[in-house]
Design a protein around this motif. Structure first.
Motif, PDB file in Angstrom:
ATOM      1  N   THR A  37      41.060  46.413  35.133  1.00 28.69           N
ATOM      2  CA  THR A  37      40.541  45.174  34.552  1.00 28.69           C
ATOM      3  C   THR A  37      39.112  44.929  35.036  1.00 28.69           C
ATOM      4  O   THR A  37      38.228  44.575  34.254  1.00 28.69           O
ATOM      5  N   SER A  64      44.997  54.507  39.731  1.00 30.29           N
ATOM      6  CA  SER A  64      46.238  53.893  40.227  1.00 30.29           C
ATOM      7  C   SER A  64      47.369  53.873  39.202  1.00 30.29           C
ATOM      8  O   SER A  64      48.310  53.108  39.342  1.00 30.29           O
ATOM      9  N   LYS A  65      47.262  54.731  38.180  1.00 30.60           N
ATOM     10  CA  LYS A  65      48.377  54.819  37.219  1.00 30.60           C
ATOM     11  C   LYS A  65      49.072  56.169  37.444  1.00 30.60           C
ATOM     12  O   LYS A  65      49.560  56.400  38.540  1.00 30.60           O
TER      13      LYS A  65
HETATM   14  N1  TLP Z   1      47.917  48.241  31.974  1.00 34.38           N
HETATM   15  C1  TLP Z   1      49.126  47.821  32.613  1.00 34.38           C
HETATM   16  C2  TLP Z   1      49.457  46.371  32.245  1.00 34.38           C
HETATM   17  O1  TLP Z   1      48.360  45.566  32.348  1.00 34.38           O
HETATM   18  C3  TLP Z   1      50.054  46.210  30.902  1.00 34.38           C
HETATM   19  C4  TLP Z   1      50.244  48.749  32.228  1.00 34.38           C
HETATM   20  O2  TLP Z   1      51.263  48.697  32.920  1.00 34.38           O
HETATM   21  O3  TLP Z   1      50.118  49.516  31.265  1.00 34.38           O
HETATM   22  N2  TLP Z   1      43.335  49.456  30.355  1.00 34.38           N
HETATM   23  C5  TLP Z   1      44.540  49.908  29.973  1.00 34.38           C
HETATM   24  C6  TLP Z   1      44.652  50.749  28.754  1.00 34.38           C
HETATM   25  C7  TLP Z   1      45.680  49.597  30.722  1.00 34.38           C
HETATM   26  O4  TLP Z   1      46.855  50.040  30.329  1.00 34.38           O
HETATM   27  C8  TLP Z   1      45.534  48.812  31.886  1.00 34.38           C
HETATM   28  C9  TLP Z   1      46.742  48.425  32.708  1.00 34.38           C
HETATM   29  C10 TLP Z   1      44.265  48.373  32.255  1.00 34.38           C
HETATM   30  C11 TLP Z   1      43.183  48.717  31.449  1.00 34.38           C
HETATM   31  C12 TLP Z   1      44.039  47.487  33.454  1.00 34.38           C
HETATM   32  O5  TLP Z   1      44.263  48.156  34.644  1.00 34.38           O
HETATM   33  P1  TLP Z   1      44.635  47.357  35.985  1.00 34.38           P
HETATM   34  O6  TLP Z   1      46.074  47.021  35.892  1.00 34.38           O
HETATM   35  O7  TLP Z   1      44.324  48.331  37.068  1.00 34.38           O
HETATM   36  O8  TLP Z   1      43.767  46.157  36.052  1.00 34.38           O
END
Ligand code: TLP
Length: 352
Positions: free
Chosen positions: A64, A203-204
């Motif tokens: 984000t 972090s995914k």
């Molecule tokens: N996605 C998360 C949730 O916010 C839904 C998930 O579990 O899929 N871009 C994309 C395409 C994302 O899927 C996400 C996170 C983000 C940005 C934001 O990343 P974070 O969670 O690190 O702020």
């Protein structure tokens, strides 16, 4: 709080760091990154830039924050940003693009995340005293709300030709861009070469505890570094975040293939359960979307049933559920999930 006995399919964000990552954190060489002195951060940023075929990179706290920093560094307040109607930036980032960046989002529909260049052309609109200045086009790859679908390099190229013709920039939310690269078995640069700048997440599926990386040319990254600071994102001994990031880029990409195989296995199993509806065509990476509407139950109710059986998933819409595979989810977890799904559906049918 969710504990380990759950089969946690809510997101690939729930992955824990590997032992090697924890060791690397323990032994990371550290410095003050706001002064540019953290050697581990510098190493990660250089590695990331190289891997993406761009000049420079910047470590930030989250996806984000990466998107917000990038939006602000690509635009000025009051500009128009054309993005995909189901995109994460539009749906799930607390409206930061308007509330903080002062941008007007112009959402356009797509085919599973693939923008039609003609629609982009129309959205840009001619110069007119009434219109905000269009500045940026955003794509998302893989596309989260469309089911982890891949936007192919040629499809990005087609959009980039329109953006270039209008002197605009093309940005990619590549939170899961390595899933796209692994799915198509191509180098990630095949995607990144068509965009001006992008972000991806550590972090995914890559299993890091924290962090995302913004990538682009020197000038953009310098601006992004300052934007990160104004957002309170200048971190000090950030090497403890960067150390597992280096391992992620060196060792964790190829294994995403396993997550894709498990997602396919799960999806094919779901397709066999009478009462659950699934479009197998959109299962291209590590996400599985399915619909429980036929059972006369909402996604939230179904998810509560799953949770009672120690399986966690997320609601996407009234009747739509999302499951995501990741490191820590093995074939046996998929088999167990499928048998739980079957028994829940069976019981629901008996009750009706
Ligand atoms: N996605 C998360 C949730 O916010 C839904 C998930 O579990 O899929 N871009 C994309 C395409 C994302 O899927 C996400 C996170 C983000 C940005 C934001 O990343 P974070 O969670 O690190 O702020």
């Amino acid at each position: 709080m969710k504990t380990k006995e759950f089969i946690d399919l809510r997101s690939d964000t729930v992955t824990l760091p590997t032992e090697e990552m924890l060791e690397a954190i323990r032994h990371a060489e550290l410095g003050d990154d706001v002064f540019g002195d953290d050697p581990t951060v510098n190493k990660l940023e250089e590695l990331a830039a190289k891997k993406m075929g761009k000049e420079a990179a910047l470590l930030v706290a989250s996806g984000t924050q990466a998107n917000l920093v990038s939006l602000m560094s690509n635009t000025k307040r009051g500009d128009l940003v054309i993005l995909e109607a189901e995109s994460h930036m539009y749906w799930y980032e607390v409206g930061g693009l308007s509330a903080i960046a002062g941008l007007l989002p112009w959402p356009i529909e797509s085919n599973l995340g693939v923008l039609d260049p003609k629609d982009v052309e129309v959205a840009i609109r001619p110069k007119d005293i009434h219109f905000p200045e269009p500045a940026l086009i955003c794509i998302e790859n893989t596309h989260n709300r469309h089911g982890g679908t891949v936007v192919e390099p040629d499809q990005i190229k087609a959009v980039s030709e329109v953006t270039k013709a209008h002197g605009l920039k093309l940005y990619m939310d590549g939170a899961r861009i390595f899933n796209a690269a692994v799915a198509l078995k191509v180098d990630v640069k095949e995607f990144t070469k068509h965009v001006d700048n992008l972000m991806f997440c550590l972090s995914k599926g890559l299993s890091c505890p924290v962090g995302s990386i913004v990538v682009g040319n020197q000038e953009f990254i310098e601006k992004a570094r300052k934007t990160r600071k104004i957002l309170g994102g200048g971190m000090r001994q950030a090497g403890i975040i960067a150390a597992p990031g280096i391992i992620a880029l060196e060792k964790m990409i190829d294994r995403l293939e396993e997550d894709h195989k498990n997602a396919r296995l799960l999806a094919e199993g779901i397709a066999k359960v009478d009462g659950l509806a699934i479009n197998l065509g959109i299962v291209q990476t590590n996400m599985v979307h399915f619909d429980v509407g036929e059972l006369g139950i909402t996604a939230n109710q179904f998810i509560s049933e799953l949770e009672e059986n120690s399986v966690l998933a997320l609601t996407l819409a009234e009747n739509k559920i999302r499951m995501v595979t990741h490191r820590g989810i093995e074939k046996e977890h998929i088999e167990k999930t499928l048998s739980i799904l079957e028994s829940i559906v069976k019981e629901l049918r008996l009750k009706r």
